[in-house]
Motif scaffolding. Structure first.
Motif, PDB file in Angstrom:
ATOM      1  N   HIS A   1       1.762  10.957   2.177  1.00 38.29           N
ATOM      2  CA  HIS A   1       0.906  11.480   1.112  1.00 38.29           C
ATOM      3  C   HIS A   1       0.360  10.302   0.302  1.00 38.29           C
ATOM      4  N   HIS A   2      -0.941  10.313   0.066  1.00 34.32           N
ATOM      5  CA  HIS A   2      -1.593   9.197  -0.623  1.00 34.32           C
ATOM      6  C   HIS A   2      -0.950   8.888  -1.992  1.00 34.32           C
ATOM      7  N   ILE A   3      -0.589   9.925  -2.710  1.00 34.38           N
ATOM      8  CA  ILE A   3      -0.001   9.723  -4.046  1.00 34.38           C
ATOM      9  C   ILE A   3       1.412   9.143  -3.934  1.00 34.38           C
TER      10      ILE A   3
ATOM     11  N   GLY B   1       2.200   7.119  -1.799  1.00 30.22           N
ATOM     12  CA  GLY B   1       1.858   5.709  -1.609  1.00 30.22           C
ATOM     13  C   GLY B   1       1.652   5.003  -2.940  1.00 30.22           C
ATOM     14  N   HIS B   2       0.817   5.600  -3.794  1.00 26.74           N
ATOM     15  CA  HIS B   2       0.557   4.971  -5.097  1.00 26.74           C
ATOM     16  C   HIS B   2       1.866   4.768  -5.875  1.00 26.74           C
ATOM     17  N   ILE B   3       2.752   5.743  -5.810  1.00 22.37           N
ATOM     18  CA  ILE B   3       4.045   5.608  -6.509  1.00 22.37           C
ATOM     19  C   ILE B   3       4.826   4.436  -5.915  1.00 22.37           C
TER      20      ILE B   3
ATOM     21  N   THR C   1      -5.299  -0.337  -6.887  1.00 23.28           N
ATOM     22  CA  THR C   1      -6.359   0.279  -6.092  1.00 23.28           C
ATOM     23  C   THR C   1      -5.780   0.642  -4.720  1.00 23.28           C
ATOM     24  N   ASP C   2      -6.566   1.393  -3.933  1.00 28.66           N
ATOM     25  CA  ASP C   2      -6.056   1.858  -2.641  1.00 28.66           C
ATOM     26  C   ASP C   2      -5.756   0.675  -1.720  1.00 28.66           C
ATOM     27  N   ASN C   3      -4.600   0.743  -1.080  1.00 23.82           N
ATOM     28  CA  ASN C   3      -4.191  -0.314  -0.147  1.00 23.82           C
ATOM     29  C   ASN C   3      -3.221   0.302   0.852  1.00 23.82           C
TER      30      ASN C   3
HETATM   31 ZN    ZN Z   1      -5.822   6.282  -4.427  1.00 18.38          ZN
END
Ligand code: ZN
Lengths: 232, 336
Positions: free
Chosen positions: B114-116, B118-120, B303-305
């Motif tokens: 899940h993208h979020i 990932g951010h966490i 940012t997205d990575n």
């Molecule tokens: Zn993002």
């Protein structure tokens, strides 16, 4: 060593595996179903069935469009990534050329096409000549009736091949009458093993550089360019 | 001795094509991002079809760069992790299909992330987690408060009911005729202006950790419109400062309340808007007297990575979670 072919550029999902010029296996569906979820399982299923491992592949051939933008990208992404990971060559073949191959041995000209919506088609002209398929002119994204008008002027027999043939049969006959040859059923479905036959002996593409054959700009890009023209 | 875990992560949910390799979920071995920002600038925002076209062109190039930089062999890679959602469906599809092709070609396990999440987990590349922790996720697509009591489990305790915080930033930036992307421009102007306009704060019901930014956005539109009609000239700097103050106020207070209520040991901030200087300093001022450690990742991890996807994927890998070759992009995937 084996060659794998992948086509998800239109509604057909096609996977073929060949050893030299012999077909080892094929998987084809003609369903309005999700290519993204089904492509990799189809490849896995076919390769397991014929007991070929990914490491035994020596080449990948992929249908690069025209067709559904998303479908084309699913096939190309899968094929490019596999080719890169296995460090084997890749060849992209036009989806129209692949379809034209259903008309090989036909003596006159062949017109494969795909519905591109709003009265447009993706199409081109091909001719079987001395054991291989030659393209006449360029593939294009054109209004079907304009295209048929052009073809009628040639006053020669044209073989029409398209998975979308049913919607266009009447208009084709309106413009070409008896010069239009429209076969039945299975000839309108591209065959994934034909991709491999077409690619045989062709120069390979650079994996990083192989891009879809969209035949059309993204809508936003086209509008932006129009705007730029207006400013001049 | 426990064997090291190396996960290759792929992220293509929006306008960055990214691949990374992470060791044990905490150490970046390589991290490559191909940004498309320049080609979307002329459209004033991300155009999904253009984003998809760029992803398919860049994917193997980025894969190769990240893999070669790692200096690892394929034998060392334990699994392939990929963002399966949420995001732009056409963009997600490139990453998902590349990940599946790679997992199949190299016969490696596949893990959808899940993208979020990932951010966490971008934060874990900086500092080990201590549970329970609270994560504030703020980006162009998300504004969420997530409570975590253990690795890999997420309880969304608050989320936006309309616009994401980053979306509000972009819209206000467009009204102020600032170049795309607007968020950093607002942040820059806000630093030069003063909070001269009292824009509303959407606190919602008592005890709610949800957010709402559409009222604020309308209020900014009306204020600009009315000033124009009266022939008044509002300073862009002041509008930016007043708008940003409202957003930051709500984000900071709600995060602080939730942190106290759940007695968390860490507060984590993630997502593109975490790069906002105003927000970073407001959160620091809020949490330092409370003695709750605040983790904000460095800018390149906000940012997205793909390092964050590999980091989150490592936890899934350790917990035995695997995806099948029928994994698909899911633009509205839910965080669980
Ligand atoms: Zn993002």
């Amino acid at each position: 060593m084996y060659t794998l072919a992948i086509d998800t550029s239109n509604q057909i999902l096609g996977v073929a595996l060949m050893k030299g010029k012999n077909i080892v296996g094929e998987f084809v569906t003609n369903l309005a179903k999700n290519h993204s979820a089904r492509l990799m399982p189809a490849v896995d299923h076919l390769m397991k069935e014929v007991q070929v491992s990914p490491a035994q592949l020596e080449k990948i051939v992929v249908a690069k469009g025209p067709g559904s933008y998303t479908g084309v990208r699913i096939g190309l992404t899968t094929a490019k990534t596999m080719a890169w990971a296995l460090n084997i060559p890749i060849i992209g073949v036009s989806s129209l050329e692949a379809l034209s191959y259903q008309g090989r041995f036909f003596s006159s000209i062949i017109c494969p096409f795909f519905n591109a919506r709003r009265g447009l088609v993706y199409t081109g002209l091909y001719q079987w000549d001395d054991g291989s398929m030659k393209i006449l002119g360029k593939e294009q994204n054109i209004v079907m009736t304009d295209w048929l008008e052009e073809l009628a002027k040639r006053e020669e027999e044209v073989l029409f091949l398209s998975p979308d043939i049913d919607q266009f049969k009447d208009v084709i006959h309106d413009y070409l009458g008896d010069l239009a040859i429209i076969p039945d059923g299975a000839f309108h479905i591209p065959n994934p093993s034909h991709l491999i036959l077409i690619a045989d002996g062709r120069e390979t593409d650079l994996t990083h550089r192989l891009t879809p054959n969209y035949l059309r700009l993204a809508e936003a890009e086209a509008k932006w360019l129009e705007g730029q023209e207006g400013k001049k | 001795m426990k064997k090291d875990i190396y996960i290759l992560g792929i992220e293509t949910s929006c306008d960055e094509t990214a691949v990374a390799i992470v060791k044990n979920g905490v150490e970046i071995i390589s991290n490559t991002v191909a940004s498309q920002i320049d080609s979307h600038k002329r459209f004033g925002g991300v155009v999904p079809e253009i984003a998809s076209r760029h992803h398919v062109e860049a994917i193997t190039v980025v894969l190769e760069e990240a893999f070669n930089k790692s200096g690892l062999s394929w034998e060392a890679i334990d699994a392939i992790a990929v963002t399966e959602g949420p995001g732009l469906v056409g963009a997600l599809l490139i990453g998902v299909n590349a990940a599946k092709a790679l997992a199949f070609a190299k016969q490696k396990p596949l893990i959808g992330v899940h993208h979020i999440a990932g951010h966490i987990y971008a934060n874990r590349l900086e500092k080990e987690f201590e549970f329970p922790l609270l994560a504030l996720i703020v980006s162009g697509g998300h504004t969420e408060l997530v409570l975590m009591r253990e690795h890999g489990r997420y309880e969304v305790i608050g989320e936006t009911r309309d616009d994401a915080a980053g979306e509000a930033f972009d819209k206000v930036a467009r009204m102020l005729e600032l170049p795309y992307p607007g968020g950093p421009q607002i942040d820059r102007l806000a630093a030069e202006g003063e909070e001269t306009i009292a824009f509303p704060r959407a606190w919602l019901e008592e005890g709610s950790y949800d957010f709402s930014f559409s009222g604020l956005k309308s209020s900014v539109i009306n204020t600009i419109h009315n000033a124009k009609q009266r022939g008044e000239n509002l300073k862009k700097e002041d509008i930016a400062a007043s708008f940003q103050a409202s957003v930051i106020d709500v984000l900071t207070k709600k995060t602080s309340q939730a942190a106290s209520e759940y007695g968390v040991k860490q507060v984590i901030v993630a997502g593109g808007v975490a790069a906002n200087k105003g927000l970073r300093s407001a959160l620091q001022n809020e949490f330092s007297p409370l003695n709750i450690p605040l983790l904000i990742p460095p800018l390149h991890l906000c940012t997205d990575n793909a390092a964050m996807i590999a980091a989150a994927g490592t936890i899934s890998f350790e917990q035995g979670k695997r995806s099948g070759l029928d994994l698909n992009a899911n633009p509205s995937l839910i965080l669980e």
